[in-house]
Design a protein around this motif. Structure first.
Motif, short mmCIF file in Angstrom:
data_model
loop_
_atom_site.label_atom_id
_atom_site.label_comp_id
_atom_site.label_asym_id
_atom_site.label_seq_id
_atom_site.Cartn_x
_atom_site.Cartn_y
_atom_site.Cartn_z
N ASN A 144 0.82 -1.21 0.00
CA ASN A 144 0.00 0.00 0.00
C ASN A 144 0.86 1.27 0.00
OD1 ASN A 144 -2.68 -1.43 0.61
ND2 ASN A 144 -1.36 -2.13 2.28
N TYR A 145 0.24 2.38 -0.38
CA TYR A 145 0.82 3.70 -0.20
C TYR A 145 0.10 4.33 0.98
CZ TYR A 145 3.06 3.45 -4.86
OH TYR A 145 3.81 3.11 -5.95
N ILE A 146 0.84 4.62 2.04
CA ILE A 146 0.23 5.09 3.29
C ILE A 146 0.86 6.43 3.65
CG2 ILE A 146 -0.21 4.54 5.72
CD1 ILE A 146 0.08 1.56 4.96
N GLY A 147 0.11 7.52 3.37
CA GLY A 147 0.60 8.85 3.65
C GLY A 147 1.06 9.62 2.43
N THR A 148 0.97 9.00 1.25
CA THR A 148 1.41 9.67 0.03
C THR A 148 0.24 9.90 -0.93
OG1 THR A 148 1.86 7.72 -1.36
CG2 THR A 148 3.56 8.35 0.23
N GLY A 152 2.74 8.06 -5.28
CA GLY A 152 3.77 7.67 -4.32
C GLY A 152 4.98 8.57 -4.34
N ASP A 153 4.82 9.82 -4.80
CA ASP A 153 5.97 10.70 -4.88
C ASP A 153 5.78 12.04 -4.17
OD1 ASP A 153 4.19 11.97 -6.59
OD2 ASP A 153 5.44 11.76 -8.38
N GLY A 154 4.69 12.16 -3.39
CA GLY A 154 4.45 13.38 -2.62
C GLY A 154 3.56 13.09 -1.43
N PRO A 155 3.57 13.98 -0.42
CA PRO A 155 2.83 13.70 0.81
C PRO A 155 1.36 14.08 0.75
CG PRO A 155 4.02 15.76 1.02
CD PRO A 155 4.37 15.21 -0.33
N VAL A 156 0.52 13.19 1.28
CA VAL A 156 -0.85 13.50 1.68
C VAL A 156 -1.00 12.79 3.03
CG1 VAL A 156 -3.29 13.53 1.07
CG2 VAL A 156 -1.58 13.46 -0.74
N GLY A 157 -0.34 13.32 4.02
CA GLY A 157 -0.07 12.58 5.25
C GLY A 157 -1.28 12.28 6.10
N ASN A 158 -1.20 11.17 6.82
CA ASN A 158 -2.12 10.92 7.91
C ASN A 158 -1.67 11.76 9.11
OD1 ASN A 158 -3.84 8.68 6.74
ND2 ASN A 158 -1.79 7.83 6.44
N GLY A 159 -2.64 12.20 9.92
CA GLY A 159 -2.36 13.23 10.91
C GLY A 159 -1.44 12.83 12.03
N GLN A 160 -1.34 11.52 12.32
CA GLN A 160 -0.38 11.07 13.31
C GLN A 160 0.53 10.00 12.72
OE1 GLN A 160 -1.89 10.13 17.23
NE2 GLN A 160 -3.13 11.97 17.34
N THR A 161 0.05 8.76 12.66
CA THR A 161 0.91 7.63 12.33
C THR A 161 0.36 6.88 11.13
OG1 THR A 161 1.49 7.41 14.67
CG2 THR A 161 1.95 5.52 13.27
N GLY A 162 1.28 6.40 10.28
CA GLY A 162 0.87 5.62 9.13
C GLY A 162 0.26 4.28 9.54
N VAL A 163 1.02 3.47 10.29
CA VAL A 163 0.56 2.15 10.75
C VAL A 163 0.90 2.01 12.22
CG1 VAL A 163 0.75 -0.35 10.47
CG2 VAL A 163 0.99 1.14 8.47
N THR A 164 -0.08 1.59 13.02
CA THR A 164 0.18 1.37 14.44
C THR A 164 -0.37 0.02 14.88
OG1 THR A 164 -0.10 2.27 16.68
CG2 THR A 164 -1.90 2.64 15.15
N PHE A 165 0.45 -0.73 15.59
CA PHE A 165 0.04 -1.96 16.29
C PHE A 165 0.09 -1.66 17.77
CE2 PHE A 165 1.17 -3.77 12.26
CZ PHE A 165 0.60 -5.03 12.18
N GLU A 166 -1.00 -1.88 18.49
CA GLU A 166 -1.00 -1.63 19.93
C GLU A 166 -1.93 -2.60 20.63
OE1 GLU A 166 -3.48 2.07 20.88
OE2 GLU A 166 -2.86 2.43 18.80
N ILE A 181 5.44 4.04 3.16
CA ILE A 181 4.85 4.67 4.34
C ILE A 181 5.61 5.97 4.56
CG2 ILE A 181 4.10 4.36 6.72
CD1 ILE A 181 4.48 1.35 6.37
N SER A 182 5.11 7.02 3.98
CA SER A 182 5.83 8.28 3.92
C SER A 182 4.85 9.44 4.01
CB SER A 182 6.62 8.38 2.60
OG SER A 182 7.54 7.32 2.46
N GLY A 183 5.36 10.60 4.42
CA GLY A 183 4.55 11.81 4.44
C GLY A 183 3.65 11.95 5.64
N ASN A 184 3.75 11.06 6.63
CA ASN A 184 2.86 11.12 7.80
C ASN A 184 3.39 12.13 8.82
OD1 ASN A 184 0.92 8.84 7.15
ND2 ASN A 184 2.92 7.86 6.87
N THR A 185 2.47 12.77 9.53
CA THR A 185 2.82 13.95 10.31
C THR A 185 3.71 13.65 11.50
OG1 THR A 185 0.74 15.00 9.63
CG2 THR A 185 1.85 15.92 11.55
#
Length: 298
Positions: A63-67, A71-85, A98-102
């Protein structure tokens, strides 16, 4: 599928979380190895993908997560691209951009002692082609990849590697406005292996377009704050604004740093310098290198 971004592929139109997997959700797949299976998960106000509680054996792939769509510029998610908790939120993050995330790209925390998340073959902080910076994080923040109390996490691996390029299990972690990887707390069995951290995909320089110019990740390549046996081996750690590897655990640690190229290009023939190669701060028991030639750091 486009999640959190408009049909034009560049305008954020997000949810709070793009994909949310929780409770006993097991063996789900988000994306796949083919371009036609790719999701664009960007522009969401908090998370791109969030897995919590006992969500196990889930695969996030391709996937493209945050771009943007290209896949060559940011459209970021506001905190984290992927989180396991959560106590048993485990699975695999493979082959994504996984790029461009805030705040950061990946956060793994509080997985079960017998679990372990695998992070392999991703572009983290760069464009899809691995040549240009699409930074995660903001200056003054922490690290693009944060591992906290998550034993047996594997970042990288040994499959599909080719000399002179970041392929197969190799993660390209570079171009970030923060550090590359921080491992914090319980570190038993954590393995960081055969990644390019601070360079471009070819290992010949740093990603284009990053500020400050000439720097891959803005601070450390890898920060280790663990007492238990963790291993950093076979990585290219070059072009980072601060340390290639830093150990800052205040006391005895069983950290092993071996077989890495630190401050060179992928071929080991010229320099791509860090501020410092390896920094040991308040730690005892760190092993740098080993008894065999393969364990020597360059």
């Amino acid at each position: 599928t486009v999640i959190g971004i408009a049909a034009d592929g560049i305008t954020a139109a997000g949810n709070a979380a793009g994909v949310y997997i929780h409770a006993s959700s097991i063996s789900n797949t988000i994306g796949g190895p083919l371009p036609s299976e790719r999701n664009i998960i960007s522009g969401n106000s908090v998370y791109g993908v969030r897995l919590v509680a006992t969500a196990a054996a889930n695969l996030i792939q391709g996937n493209y997560i945050g771009t943007n769509r290209a896949g060559d510029g940011p459209v970021g998610n506001g905190q984290t691209g992927v989180t396991f908790e959560g106590p048993a939120a485990v699975g695999t993050i493979r082959g994504n951009v996984i790029s461009g995330n805030t705040v950061r790209a990946i956060q793994v925390g509080s997985t079960a002692a017998g679990g372990g998340v695998i992070i392999a073959g991703n572009r983290i902080g760069t464009s899809a082609d691995g040549l240009s910076a699409v930074p995660n994080g903001t200056p003054g923040g922490q690290y693009a990849v944060l591992i906290t109390n998550a034993p047996r996490t594997v970042i990288g691996g040994t499959s599909g590697l080719t000399p002179g390029a970041c392929t197969g299990d190799c993660n390209l972690i570079s171009g970030n406005n923060v550090g590359g990887i921080l491992v914090n707390g319980e570190g038993t069995g954590v393995l960081i292996q055969n990644n390019f951290i601070g360079t471009d995909i070819l290992g010949t320089g740093v990603p284009a377009g990053h500020v400050p110019v000439g720097v891959g990740n803005t601070t450390d390549g890898i920060g280790m704050n663990v007492a238990e046996a963790a291993i950093v081996e076979g990585n290219l750690l070059s072009g980072n604004g601060d340390d290639g590897v830093s150990s800052s655990f205040a006391g005895a640690t069983a950290l092993i740093i071996r077989g890495n190229k630190i401050g060179t290009n992928a071929a080991g023939t010229s320099g791509i310098s860090n501020r410092r190669g390896v920094r040991i701060h308040n730690s005892t028991g760190v092993t740098i290198g080993g008894a065999t030639p393969a364990e020597a750091n360059l």
